[in-house]
Design a protein around this motif. Structure first.
Motif, PDB file in Angstrom:
ATOM      1  N   LEU A 194       0.816  -1.205   0.000  1.00 19.88           N
ATOM      2  CA  LEU A 194       0.000   0.000   0.000  1.00 19.88           C
ATOM      3  C   LEU A 194       0.849   1.253   0.000  1.00 19.88           C
ATOM      4  O   LEU A 194       0.319   2.357   0.029  1.00 19.88           O
ATOM      5  N   GLY A 202      -7.198   5.946   7.688  1.00 19.93           N
ATOM      6  CA  GLY A 202      -7.308   5.431   9.046  1.00 19.93           C
ATOM      7  C   GLY A 202      -8.299   4.296   9.209  1.00 19.93           C
ATOM      8  O   GLY A 202      -8.516   3.792  10.303  1.00 19.93           O
ATOM      9  N   GLU A 203      -8.872   3.837   8.086  1.00 19.68           N
ATOM     10  CA  GLU A 203      -9.899   2.805   8.203  1.00 19.68           C
ATOM     11  C   GLU A 203      -9.323   1.498   8.756  1.00 19.68           C
ATOM     12  O   GLU A 203      -9.982   0.809   9.529  1.00 19.68           O
ATOM     13  N   LEU A 215      -2.412   2.731  11.466  1.00 20.55           N
ATOM     14  CA  LEU A 215      -2.265   4.023  10.790  1.00 20.55           C
ATOM     15  C   LEU A 215      -0.878   4.616  11.037  1.00 20.55           C
ATOM     16  O   LEU A 215      -0.290   5.230  10.146  1.00 20.55           O
TER      17      LEU A 215
END
Ligand code: SF4
Ligand code: SF4
Ligand code: FES
Lengths: 258, 139
Positions: A194, A202-203, A215
């Motif tokens: 990623l 922040g999911e 995060l």
């Protein structure tokens, strides 16, 4: 909301609404009864859009998008997973509390239709604290965190920019099929995959049932991307540096997505 | 106490670095015996995943060797390597594993001596870092 949707001349509206006291995404056509639309709970609209895209093949979709949704959508558009010309963004500004929770440095959507832009947050204190530790303390910290992981894949499923059909993390070469926790490599692989896409929404951290500070890890990688390549994910203009040659040209091969 | 003998994995691309390693062998250059060479088609096939797997299972150091920039058999394969390996090394640092356990270098088919030098230096460096702390960690 209805107004914003019609003003923007879209055929569908993708928003979130109250469902039995919870918040769920909903796709409305013109004239549908909207129910109680809500904008107070963050929802990964980019991820929902890729799903909606599979069955809504025509027409414009207006989507309620915060700044991070906007950036996630930009990443997906660059990879031809979404069609920008079929989208209309309805800008939603996050509240000051939400900005604080995400330690968000870029909270203001390009067009604000709802809410008011809060002050961006400064440097992330938890990241600074981690970087201040000695290597062995830091390793100890992360090992203790990763030991809690129960391989629920919540961080992966809810991530707006996690899009591969076959996930490497389900490959037994890298993640043992049986047994939890899945080990260090699991988290490192996710972090590096990623690196050029994560929009710091922040999911993953919110989804993690055991509160691993995911995060903070993402933010450290983003910092590296900035230092090494001067690149910030969510940039709609620039192709990911990991997909270009040293001169910045597209790669010869066709591995241009991930 | 026994001297620490690091266990090192060296990914060498088929077209340059593996031939370089071969040349070093043919010329009987002296090298530390700690290195396990893995032949890959191109340095770009060394995905960061492999490094993470190796390091999390206790390998003390990972060397990634490829053709010099401009000489890759697949033209821009090593451009990819040049970008992703430093990122992977830094990520290891972020979770507390010394990034110096990963080293990227370019060795051509004619550079047997460079191969010898890189390997010798790297083994020395890793010796100084000591054993990979992941050896002691059981998940
Ligand atoms: S913060 Fe987590 S969920 Fe959000 S884009 Fe980054 S990796 Fe995905
Ligand atoms: S959400 Fe948390 S527990 Fe679930 S797989 Fe991700 S890191 Fe592990
Ligand atoms: S073939 Fe040697 S680096 Fe690509």
């Amino acid at each position: 909301m209805r107004l914003a949707f019609e003003e923007k001349g879209a055929d569908y509206l993708l928003a979130t609404r109250d469902e039995h006291g919870n918040v769920a995404p909903v796709l409305l056509k013109k004239g549908d009864e909207p129910g109680t639309l809500r904008v107070d709970v963050p929802y990964q609209m980019a991820m929902i859009l890729t799903k909606v895209n599979k069955f809504v093949k025509e027409g414009k979709i207006a989507v309620v998008a915060r700044r991070c949704d906007e950036r996630a959508i930009a990443e997906l558009v660059k990879r031809d997973l979404l069609d920008q010309s079929r989208l209309n963004l309805i800008g939603l500004a996050c509240s000051a509390e939400q900005v604080k929770e995400c330690r968000c440095t870029d909270p203001c959507p390009s067009v604000v239709d709802f809410g008011e832009c809060a002050e961006p947050s400064g440097d992330d204190a938890s990241v600074a604290r981690l970087l201040d530790m000695s290597l062995s303390d830091r390793l100890g910290f992360w090992i203790a965190q990763f030991r809690k992981c129960n391989k629920c894949f919540g961080c992966t499923l809810n991530c707006p920019v996690c899009f591969c059909d076959e996930c490497l993390l389900e490959d037994k070469t890298f993640t043992p099929e049986k047994g939890i926790p899945p080990g260090l490599a699991f988290h490192l692989i996710r972090a590096i995959h990623l690196a050029d896409k994560c929009v710091e929404c922040g999911e993953c951290e919110r989804s993690c049932p055991v509160d691993i500070p995911l995060l903070s890890l993402r933010k450290m990688v983003s910092q590296d991307m900035k230092e090494l390549f001067d690149y910030v994910s969510g940039d709609s203009e620039r192709r990911s540096p990991l997909l270009t040659t040293l001169e910045g040209d597209p790669m010869e091969d066709d591995a241009n997505v991930c | 106490m026994n001297e620490f003998n690091p266990n090192i994995l060296a990914f060498c691309c088929n077209w340059c670095s593996y031939a370089g390693a071969d040349l070093a062998g043919v010329n009987r250059l002296q090298m530390p015996p700690n290195v396990n060479v893995v032949r890959v088609m191109c340095s770009a096939s060394v995905k960061p995943e492999y490094i993470f797997k190796a390091v999390s299972q206790g390998i003390d150091g990972v060397l990634v060797l490829g053709c010099h920039i401009g000489d890759c058999h697949y033209l821009t394969g090593n451009h990819r390597t040049a970008k992703r390996i430093p990122l992977a090394a830094r990520l290891l640092g972020k979770v507390g594993i010394d990034p110096r356990r990963v080293r990227l270098d370019w060795v051509s088919a004619a550079e047997g001596e460079k191969f010898q030098q890189v390997v010798t230096e790297f083994v020395e460096d890793v010796k100084k870092l000591g054993p990979n702390p992941m050896k002691e960690v059981r998940f």
